[in-house]
Design a protein around this motif. Structure first.
Motif, short mmCIF file in Angstrom:
data_model
loop_
_atom_site.label_atom_id
_atom_site.label_comp_id
_atom_site.label_asym_id
_atom_site.label_seq_id
_atom_site.Cartn_x
_atom_site.Cartn_y
_atom_site.Cartn_z
N MET A 68 84.41 37.91 -34.55
CA MET A 68 85.26 37.04 -34.00
C MET A 68 85.77 37.35 -32.74
SD MET A 68 88.89 35.48 -35.50
CE MET A 68 89.78 36.75 -35.40
N LEU A 69 85.74 36.50 -31.84
CA LEU A 69 86.33 36.88 -30.53
C LEU A 69 87.63 36.07 -30.01
CD1 LEU A 69 82.90 36.40 -28.39
CD2 LEU A 69 83.95 38.54 -29.14
N GLU A 70 88.55 36.79 -29.47
CA GLU A 70 89.73 36.15 -29.19
C GLU A 70 89.79 36.26 -27.56
OE1 GLU A 70 92.89 38.45 -31.29
OE2 GLU A 70 92.22 37.34 -33.29
N ARG A 71 90.38 35.33 -26.85
CA ARG A 71 90.37 35.31 -25.35
C ARG A 71 91.59 34.99 -24.69
NH1 ARG A 71 84.07 33.15 -24.29
NH2 ARG A 71 83.75 33.41 -26.20
N ILE A 72 92.18 35.56 -23.63
CA ILE A 72 93.19 35.06 -23.03
C ILE A 72 92.54 35.13 -21.68
CG2 ILE A 72 95.53 35.59 -22.16
CD1 ILE A 72 95.84 37.17 -24.80
N ARG A 73 92.46 33.78 -20.94
CA ARG A 73 92.09 33.90 -19.58
C ARG A 73 93.50 33.83 -18.64
NH1 ARG A 73 87.29 29.80 -21.61
NH2 ARG A 73 85.84 31.40 -21.96
N THR A 74 93.09 34.25 -17.62
CA THR A 74 94.23 33.97 -16.56
C THR A 74 93.17 33.53 -15.30
OG1 THR A 74 94.08 36.41 -15.69
CG2 THR A 74 95.59 35.68 -17.05
N LYS A 75 93.76 33.60 -14.07
CA LYS A 75 92.81 32.94 -13.06
C LYS A 75 91.91 33.90 -12.63
CE LYS A 75 93.53 31.20 -8.30
NZ LYS A 75 94.55 30.69 -7.41
N ASN A 76 92.08 35.09 -12.53
CA ASN A 76 90.80 36.14 -12.17
C ASN A 76 90.28 36.94 -13.30
OD1 ASN A 76 91.25 35.31 -9.57
ND2 ASN A 76 93.04 36.39 -9.00
N ARG A 77 90.86 37.02 -14.51
CA ARG A 77 90.16 37.62 -15.46
C ARG A 77 90.52 37.23 -16.68
NH1 ARG A 77 94.34 42.27 -17.09
NH2 ARG A 77 96.27 40.80 -17.62
N THR A 78 89.67 38.12 -17.83
CA THR A 78 89.84 37.42 -19.26
C THR A 78 89.85 38.46 -20.00
OG1 THR A 78 88.24 35.50 -18.73
CG2 THR A 78 88.23 36.09 -21.06
N VAL A 118 86.80 41.29 -32.83
CA VAL A 118 87.62 41.57 -33.98
C VAL A 118 86.46 41.54 -35.30
CG1 VAL A 118 89.37 40.70 -35.76
CG2 VAL A 118 89.70 40.16 -33.39
N LEU A 119 86.68 42.64 -36.00
CA LEU A 119 85.95 42.93 -37.26
C LEU A 119 86.76 42.52 -38.57
CD1 LEU A 119 83.96 46.30 -36.50
CD2 LEU A 119 83.13 43.90 -36.14
N PRO A 120 86.06 41.91 -39.53
CA PRO A 120 86.77 41.69 -40.62
C PRO A 120 87.16 42.72 -41.33
CG PRO A 120 84.52 40.92 -40.86
CD PRO A 120 84.51 41.49 -39.52
N ALA A 121 88.06 42.85 -42.32
CA ALA A 121 88.54 43.89 -43.11
C ALA A 121 87.37 44.44 -43.72
CB ALA A 121 89.60 43.50 -44.06
N ARG A 178 94.19 46.80 -37.45
CA ARG A 178 95.49 46.21 -37.32
C ARG A 178 96.20 45.87 -38.36
NH1 ARG A 178 93.50 41.25 -33.14
NH2 ARG A 178 92.83 40.33 -35.11
N PRO A 179 97.56 45.34 -38.53
CA PRO A 179 98.27 45.12 -39.69
C PRO A 179 97.58 44.25 -40.71
CG PRO A 179 99.80 45.08 -37.82
CD PRO A 179 98.24 45.07 -37.24
N ASP A 180 96.82 43.27 -40.15
CA ASP A 180 96.20 42.44 -41.53
C ASP A 180 94.98 42.97 -41.95
OD1 ASP A 180 94.51 42.11 -39.01
OD2 ASP A 180 94.74 40.01 -39.03
N GLY A 181 94.66 44.24 -41.80
CA GLY A 181 93.45 44.94 -42.18
C GLY A 181 92.18 44.67 -41.54
N THR A 182 92.23 43.76 -40.47
CA THR A 182 91.04 43.65 -39.41
C THR A 182 90.94 44.78 -38.47
OG1 THR A 182 92.20 42.20 -38.01
CG2 THR A 182 90.97 40.90 -39.74
N ARG A 183 89.98 44.88 -37.72
CA ARG A 183 89.98 46.04 -36.61
C ARG A 183 89.43 45.42 -35.25
NH1 ARG A 183 85.81 49.99 -38.75
NH2 ARG A 183 84.61 48.14 -39.89
N ALA A 184 90.26 45.64 -34.44
CA ALA A 184 90.00 45.15 -32.96
C ALA A 184 89.98 46.18 -31.83
CB ALA A 184 91.06 44.30 -32.77
N ALA A 185 89.19 45.70 -30.97
CA ALA A 185 88.65 46.54 -29.63
C ALA A 185 89.16 45.67 -28.61
CB ALA A 185 87.63 47.13 -29.57
N SER A 186 89.84 45.87 -27.57
CA SER A 186 90.21 44.72 -26.47
C SER A 186 89.73 45.24 -25.00
CB SER A 186 91.50 44.49 -26.03
OG SER A 186 92.21 43.79 -27.46
N ILE A 187 89.35 44.49 -24.27
CA ILE A 187 88.86 44.90 -22.81
C ILE A 187 89.00 43.70 -22.00
CG2 ILE A 187 86.90 46.33 -23.45
CD1 ILE A 187 85.00 44.23 -22.78
N VAL A 188 89.28 44.14 -20.66
CA VAL A 188 89.52 43.13 -19.42
C VAL A 188 88.56 42.97 -18.44
CG1 VAL A 188 91.07 42.31 -17.72
CG2 VAL A 188 92.13 43.62 -19.79
#
Length: 91
Positions: free
Chosen positions: A1-11, A16-19, A45-55
């Motif tokens: 799964m992918l989560e994204r937060i976009r701003t003007k010049n970056r994302t 996310v990996l399932p538990a 993460r607290p919900d059991g999933t695992r995550a890695a974030s990059i900009v």
């Protein structure tokens, strides 16, 4: 799964990996880290999933895959597309 937060010049992309899948350590590798295993490891993460974030810069095409313990490479079905070998993400 992918989560994204976009701003003007970056994302900010959170991969996310399932538990419990896959078992053991895993990292996300791709164009953004010169395909170096372990450069962006997944953390629990607290919900059991695992995550890695990059900009990343906005409006780029990025290839990536996941690598788990035992040289197990796998894909993300939520990727924007696949190029025949890698997942593709458009920021």
């Amino acid at each position: 799964m992918l989560e994204r937060i976009r701003t003007k010049n970056r994302t900010e992309v959170t991969f996310v990996l399932p538990a419990g899948h896959p078992a053991g350590e895993a990292s996300v590798v791709g164009d953004f880290n010169d395909w170096r295993p372990g450069a962006h490891p997944f953390a629990a993460r607290p919900d059991g999933t695992r995550a890695a974030s990059i900009v990343l810069p906005a409006d780029e095409r990025v290839a990536f895959r996941y690598l788990a313990h035992g040289d197990y490479w796998f894909d993300d079905e939520a990727a924007d597309s696949h190029d025949g070998r890698n997942n593709v993400l458009h920021t």
